[in-house]
Design a protein around this motif. Sequence first.
Motif, PDB file in Angstrom:
ATOM      1  N   ASP A 201       0.795  -1.227   0.000  1.00  0.00           N
ATOM      2  CA  ASP A 201       0.000   0.000   0.000  1.00  0.00           C
ATOM      3  C   ASP A 201       0.829   1.279   0.000  1.00  0.00           C
ATOM      4  O   ASP A 201       0.373   2.309  -0.504  1.00  0.00           O
ATOM      5  CB  ASP A 201      -0.936   0.023   1.211  1.00  0.00           C
ATOM      6  N   LEU A 202       2.034   1.214   0.567  1.00  0.00           N
ATOM      7  CA  LEU A 202       2.863   2.417   0.643  1.00  0.00           C
ATOM      8  C   LEU A 202       4.099   2.336  -0.246  1.00  0.00           C
ATOM      9  O   LEU A 202       4.749   3.342  -0.493  1.00  0.00           O
ATOM     10  CB  LEU A 202       3.294   2.679   2.097  1.00  0.00           C
ATOM     11  N   ARG A 203       4.444   1.145  -0.697  1.00  0.00           N
ATOM     12  CA  ARG A 203       5.566   0.924  -1.617  1.00  0.00           C
ATOM     13  C   ARG A 203       6.875   1.517  -1.081  1.00  0.00           C
ATOM     14  O   ARG A 203       7.590   2.236  -1.774  1.00  0.00           O
ATOM     15  CB  ARG A 203       5.238   1.480  -3.005  1.00  0.00           C
ATOM     16  N   VAL A 204       7.160   1.189   0.157  1.00  0.00           N
ATOM     17  CA  VAL A 204       8.394   1.646   0.790  1.00  0.00           C
ATOM     18  C   VAL A 204       9.558   0.749   0.384  1.00  0.00           C
ATOM     19  O   VAL A 204       9.365  -0.402  -0.028  1.00  0.00           O
ATOM     20  CB  VAL A 204       8.256   1.654   2.320  1.00  0.00           C
ATOM     21  N   THR A 205      10.781   1.276   0.516  1.00  0.00           N
ATOM     22  CA  THR A 205      11.983   0.486   0.243  1.00  0.00           C
ATOM     23  C   THR A 205      12.656   0.024   1.530  1.00  0.00           C
ATOM     24  O   THR A 205      13.530  -0.843   1.493  1.00  0.00           O
ATOM     25  CB  THR A 205      12.996   1.283  -0.584  1.00  0.00           C
ATOM     26  N   ARG A 206      12.273   0.649   2.642  1.00  0.00           N
ATOM     27  CA  ARG A 206      12.792   0.257   3.949  1.00  0.00           C
ATOM     28  C   ARG A 206      11.637   0.094   4.924  1.00  0.00           C
ATOM     29  O   ARG A 206      10.594   0.729   4.760  1.00  0.00           O
ATOM     30  CB  ARG A 206      13.764   1.317   4.507  1.00  0.00           C
ATOM     31  N   ILE A 207      11.838  -0.750   5.916  1.00  0.00           N
ATOM     32  CA  ILE A 207      10.843  -0.968   6.967  1.00  0.00           C
ATOM     33  C   ILE A 207      11.502  -0.706   8.316  1.00  0.00           C
ATOM     34  O   ILE A 207      12.554  -1.273   8.624  1.00  0.00           O
ATOM     35  CB  ILE A 207      10.309  -2.419   6.950  1.00  0.00           C
ATOM     36  N   GLY A 208      10.856   0.151   9.115  1.00  0.00           N
ATOM     37  CA  GLY A 208      11.321   0.354  10.478  1.00  0.00           C
ATOM     38  C   GLY A 208      10.924  -0.839  11.334  1.00  0.00           C
ATOM     39  O   GLY A 208       9.742  -1.149  11.470  1.00  0.00           O
ATOM     40  N   HIS A 209      11.900  -1.527  11.886  1.00  0.00           N
ATOM     41  CA  HIS A 209      11.736  -2.775  12.651  1.00  0.00           C
ATOM     42  C   HIS A 209      11.507  -3.940  11.672  1.00  0.00           C
ATOM     43  O   HIS A 209      12.456  -4.529  11.205  1.00  0.00           O
ATOM     44  CB  HIS A 209      10.608  -2.671  13.689  1.00  0.00           C
ATOM     45  N   GLY A 210      10.272  -4.312  11.411  1.00  0.00           N
ATOM     46  CA  GLY A 210       9.997  -5.374  10.443  1.00  0.00           C
ATOM     47  C   GLY A 210      10.296  -6.772  10.918  1.00  0.00           C
ATOM     48  O   GLY A 210      10.135  -7.743  10.165  1.00  0.00           O
ATOM     49  N   VAL A 211      10.698  -6.918  12.170  1.00  0.00           N
ATOM     50  CA  VAL A 211      11.237  -8.205  12.631  1.00  0.00           C
ATOM     51  C   VAL A 211      10.191  -9.308  12.693  1.00  0.00           C
ATOM     52  O   VAL A 211      10.519 -10.490  12.581  1.00  0.00           O
ATOM     53  CB  VAL A 211      11.934  -8.049  14.000  1.00  0.00           C
ATOM     54  N   ARG A 212       8.914  -8.934  12.841  1.00  0.00           N
ATOM     55  CA  ARG A 212       7.905  -9.994  12.945  1.00  0.00           C
ATOM     56  C   ARG A 212       7.566 -10.600  11.590  1.00  0.00           C
ATOM     57  O   ARG A 212       6.762 -11.540  11.519  1.00  0.00           O
ATOM     58  CB  ARG A 212       6.678  -9.464  13.682  1.00  0.00           C
ATOM     59  N   ALA A 213       8.223 -10.135  10.566  1.00  0.00           N
ATOM     60  CA  ALA A 213       8.152 -10.832   9.280  1.00  0.00           C
ATOM     61  C   ALA A 213       8.633 -12.270   9.421  1.00  0.00           C
ATOM     62  O   ALA A 213       8.217 -13.151   8.644  1.00  0.00           O
ATOM     63  CB  ALA A 213       9.003 -10.101   8.242  1.00  0.00           C
ATOM     64  N   ILE A 214       9.460 -12.531  10.422  1.00  0.00           N
ATOM     65  CA  ILE A 214      10.002 -13.882  10.626  1.00  0.00           C
ATOM     66  C   ILE A 214       8.891 -14.901  10.837  1.00  0.00           C
ATOM     67  O   ILE A 214       9.091 -16.112  10.642  1.00  0.00           O
ATOM     68  CB  ILE A 214      10.980 -13.886  11.824  1.00  0.00           C
ATOM     69  N   GLU A 215       7.701 -14.447  11.201  1.00  0.00           N
ATOM     70  CA  GLU A 215       6.571 -15.344  11.459  1.00  0.00           C
ATOM     71  C   GLU A 215       5.890 -15.804  10.172  1.00  0.00           C
ATOM     72  O   GLU A 215       4.968 -16.616  10.225  1.00  0.00           O
ATOM     73  CB  GLU A 215       5.552 -14.625  12.362  1.00  0.00           C
ATOM     74  N   ASP A 216       6.348 -15.303   9.022  1.00  0.00           N
ATOM     75  CA  ASP A 216       5.721 -15.618   7.734  1.00  0.00           C
ATOM     76  C   ASP A 216       6.828 -15.918   6.720  1.00  0.00           C
ATOM     77  O   ASP A 216       7.480 -15.012   6.211  1.00  0.00           O
ATOM     78  CB  ASP A 216       4.868 -14.423   7.277  1.00  0.00           C
TER      79      ASP A 216
END
Length: 320
Positions: A201-216
């Motif tokens: 939705d925002l098409r960012v190139t960086r994510i602040g934190h983002g660590v819970r991506a590990i769950e997927d």
Amino acid sequence: MTPKIELHLHLEGAAPPAFIRGLAAEKKIDLTGVFDARGHYAFRDFGHFLQVYEAATEVLQTPDDYRRLTRAVLEQSAENGVIYTEAFLSPDFCGGRDLAAWRDYLAAIREGAAEVPEVEMRGIVTCIRHFGPDSARQTALCAAETAGDFVTGFGMGGNEAIGSQGDFAWAFDCAREAGLGLTTHAGEFGGPESVRQALDDLRVTRIGHGVRAIEDDALVDRLAEDGIVLEVCPGSNVVLGLYPDIRRHPIERLRARGVALTVSTDDPPFFHTTMEAEYAALNAAFDWDESLFADIARTAAQAAFCDATTRQRLLDRLDA
């Protein structure tokens, strides 16, 4: 000392407690409840942290307050070997999103940054999620009108429980059109779905934190394949209760899966950390060595929201 690059630092959140207490005394502002008996910022959980954070910022009332703040923060960074930092700057706190006032605050911040030449600084104008999309539009316009050699990015912080990433698409589109780099807080308290929303939705190139991506697993693969850079703040995540200790933090698993990541402090005095402390903790927990930290710094240089000349200068300093 290993040269470091920090991409996720909230300017107000990096204010030394003694600096805030001193400013409050000058202005005769009562900060009861902001500090504990030892003089540290005191909060119970993330929601309370936001309240304490905003209470502390109430002593920052003039452009010169921000000049002094910027100097104090960058002096801390220099002591920890930081050679380049990108700080989140909020027009919400700097003139109430009024463009003329924001320009005055921004000039003062730049003046403060110039007083600490050891650290090169850029600003990421940041909307506050729990202030809502309408406020974010005004913040984005402030960012677009002052984009240039110092204001180089746009982002969003605040309470992830409020609304969705897509609610703020207009603000991010406005910033994108102004040529600003884009990042947003996600995958901290919002879970992996918030990271996916940020990308879609925002098409960012960086994510602040983002660590819970590990769950997927599929999301981790996407981050790695698309070269999305995570601004990871391990100490912050542990203090705020995402993980019980640094050894169970997913930063090493994300790195092993090929996700590009950097290391930052977020709001260092709130979380009793520094860049040196973050490096030491990662070394102790995962046996990260100087070579790996050098790679992390190079990743940060490549991901920085800066011009090509600045980027090459940073890479040359790291390689030296």
